[in-house]
Scaffold this motif. Sequence first.
Motif, PDB file in Angstrom:
ATOM      1  N   ILE A 165       9.398 -17.580  47.746  1.00 37.28           N
ATOM      2  CA  ILE A 165       8.329 -18.307  47.061  1.00 37.28           C
ATOM      3  C   ILE A 165       7.081 -17.427  47.037  1.00 37.28           C
ATOM      4  O   ILE A 165       6.666 -16.886  48.074  1.00 37.28           O
ATOM      5  N   MET A 166       6.477 -17.292  45.866  1.00 35.98           N
ATOM      6  CA  MET A 166       5.273 -16.457  45.753  1.00 35.98           C
ATOM      7  C   MET A 166       4.430 -16.951  44.585  1.00 35.98           C
ATOM      8  O   MET A 166       4.737 -17.967  43.970  1.00 35.98           O
ATOM      9  N   ARG A 167       3.363 -16.225  44.257  1.00 33.97           N
ATOM     10  CA  ARG A 167       2.367 -16.709  43.300  1.00 33.97           C
ATOM     11  C   ARG A 167       2.473 -16.081  41.921  1.00 33.97           C
ATOM     12  O   ARG A 167       1.694 -16.433  41.036  1.00 33.97           O
ATOM     13  N   GLY A 168       3.406 -15.158  41.700  1.00 34.62           N
ATOM     14  CA  GLY A 168       3.611 -14.642  40.359  1.00 34.62           C
ATOM     15  C   GLY A 168       3.509 -13.137  40.264  1.00 34.62           C
ATOM     16  O   GLY A 168       3.247 -12.428  41.241  1.00 34.62           O
ATOM     17  N   PHE A 169       3.742 -12.642  39.041  1.00 33.83           N
ATOM     18  CA  PHE A 169       3.701 -11.207  38.740  1.00 33.83           C
ATOM     19  C   PHE A 169       2.799 -10.954  37.545  1.00 33.83           C
ATOM     20  O   PHE A 169       2.791 -11.727  36.572  1.00 33.83           O
ATOM     21  N   PHE A 170       2.077  -9.850  37.618  1.00 33.94           N
ATOM     22  CA  PHE A 170       1.225  -9.397  36.519  1.00 33.94           C
ATOM     23  C   PHE A 170       1.489  -7.917  36.297  1.00 33.94           C
ATOM     24  O   PHE A 170       1.610  -7.148  37.250  1.00 33.94           O
ATOM     25  N   PHE A 171       1.592  -7.517  35.033  1.00 33.79           N
ATOM     26  CA  PHE A 171       1.661  -6.085  34.750  1.00 33.79           C
ATOM     27  C   PHE A 171       1.065  -5.805  33.387  1.00 33.79           C
ATOM     28  O   PHE A 171       1.130  -6.625  32.474  1.00 33.79           O
ATOM     29  N   ARG A 172       0.481  -4.631  33.251  1.00 37.02           N
ATOM     30  CA  ARG A 172      -0.164  -4.207  32.011  1.00 37.02           C
ATOM     31  C   ARG A 172       0.337  -2.805  31.655  1.00 37.02           C
ATOM     32  O   ARG A 172       0.319  -1.891  32.491  1.00 37.02           O
ATOM     33  N   GLY A 173       0.830  -2.662  30.425  1.00 36.39           N
ATOM     34  CA  GLY A 173       1.249  -1.344  29.960  1.00 36.39           C
ATOM     35  C   GLY A 173       2.451  -0.791  30.697  1.00 36.39           C
ATOM     36  O   GLY A 173       2.598   0.428  30.827  1.00 36.39           O
ATOM     37  N   LYS A 174       3.342  -1.652  31.170  1.00 34.31           N
ATOM     38  CA  LYS A 174       4.494  -1.195  31.947  1.00 34.31           C
ATOM     39  C   LYS A 174       5.786  -1.415  31.160  1.00 34.31           C
ATOM     40  O   LYS A 174       5.865  -2.260  30.278  1.00 34.31           O
ATOM     41  N   SER A 175       6.810  -0.636  31.518  1.00 32.09           N
ATOM     42  CA  SER A 175       8.096  -0.672  30.823  1.00 32.09           C
ATOM     43  C   SER A 175       9.241  -0.726  31.818  1.00 32.09           C
ATOM     44  O   SER A 175       9.115  -0.242  32.944  1.00 32.09           O
ATOM     45  N   TYR A 176      10.332  -1.305  31.378  1.00 28.55           N
ATOM     46  CA  TYR A 176      11.572  -1.334  32.144  1.00 28.55           C
ATOM     47  C   TYR A 176      11.343  -1.886  33.558  1.00 28.55           C
ATOM     48  O   TYR A 176      11.600  -1.247  34.572  1.00 28.55           O
ATOM     49  N   ILE A 177      10.837  -3.124  33.576  1.00 27.51           N
ATOM     50  CA  ILE A 177      10.668  -3.877  34.821  1.00 27.51           C
ATOM     51  C   ILE A 177      11.505  -5.143  34.716  1.00 27.51           C
ATOM     52  O   ILE A 177      11.509  -5.827  33.685  1.00 27.51           O
ATOM     53  N   ARG A 178      12.204  -5.465  35.793  1.00 23.93           N
ATOM     54  CA  ARG A 178      13.075  -6.646  35.835  1.00 23.93           C
ATOM     55  C   ARG A 178      12.658  -7.516  37.019  1.00 23.93           C
ATOM     56  O   ARG A 178      12.548  -7.037  38.151  1.00 23.93           O
ATOM     57  N   ILE A 179      12.436  -8.805  36.759  1.00 24.22           N
ATOM     58  CA  ILE A 179      12.042  -9.785  37.779  1.00 24.22           C
ATOM     59  C   ILE A 179      13.160 -10.816  37.867  1.00 24.22           C
ATOM     60  O   ILE A 179      13.425 -11.538  36.889  1.00 24.22           O
TER      61      ILE A 179
END
Length: 244
Positions: free
Chosen positions: A94-108
């Motif tokens: 359990i966590m509060r979320g993910f943020f990313f800017r200008g990123k590629s090839y990320i899998r959550i």
Amino acid sequence: YAKPLCLLAALISFIYAEKYYVDNANTHASDTNPGTFDLPWLTIQHAADIVDKSGDIVYVREGMYDERVTCNHSGSEQGGFITFAGYPGDEKPIMRGFFFRGKSYIRIIGFEITHNSTEYTHGINPYGRDEPCDHIEILDNYIHHVQGHAIRWIMSDNTYTTVRGNVMYMAGCPDGVSGECKGNGWAVQANGAGYSLIEYNEAQRCGDFCNVHETNTIVRNNYLYDFKNEYWPNGPGDALHCDM
């Protein structure tokens, strides 16, 4: 010869990919550790700061992680995704979320994301304004009681975002925050350059399902139910819909 060379590069990257572990319930956990199974890291954010090689996987053990993580590195077409995943067989961390800017090839994959204050904004946010994201995969997460939207990218040139197998509930309603449960949150709010795929998700009691203004995007096979305006003072009405 280009295709065989690309396959060879991907195979080499897979062979040398690393697996890292975060486990804040482990009494030996520390962000000064090497991130192994026996000596895991304490925070997901530290993993997002350190792990920078295509194909690498960060496994997060079950527990409560009071952090919203900013992803600071990208994977690649040749080497594959950088993956953040709940550990197989565990309950979802359990966590509060993910943020990313200008990123590629990320899998959550495989997190439970919820908010208990207005400090956080949106569950998973591949923010692409001015710095587009591409090839982002958001898979099998449970996102509920978040401030804002469950999954959001908007006013961006993002491409090739996949949203699959997620359960989204009570977006726009942070848990236990008086006066903030207004129904302004969508399950998916997307506005990018296109080529997104939104499929096999389940959404219940959000302000609405999706707001997708982009080209060459597929929305299919999603299970949507229990959308009623009586739940929300600011809801869009009982007519569940997906803007395209």
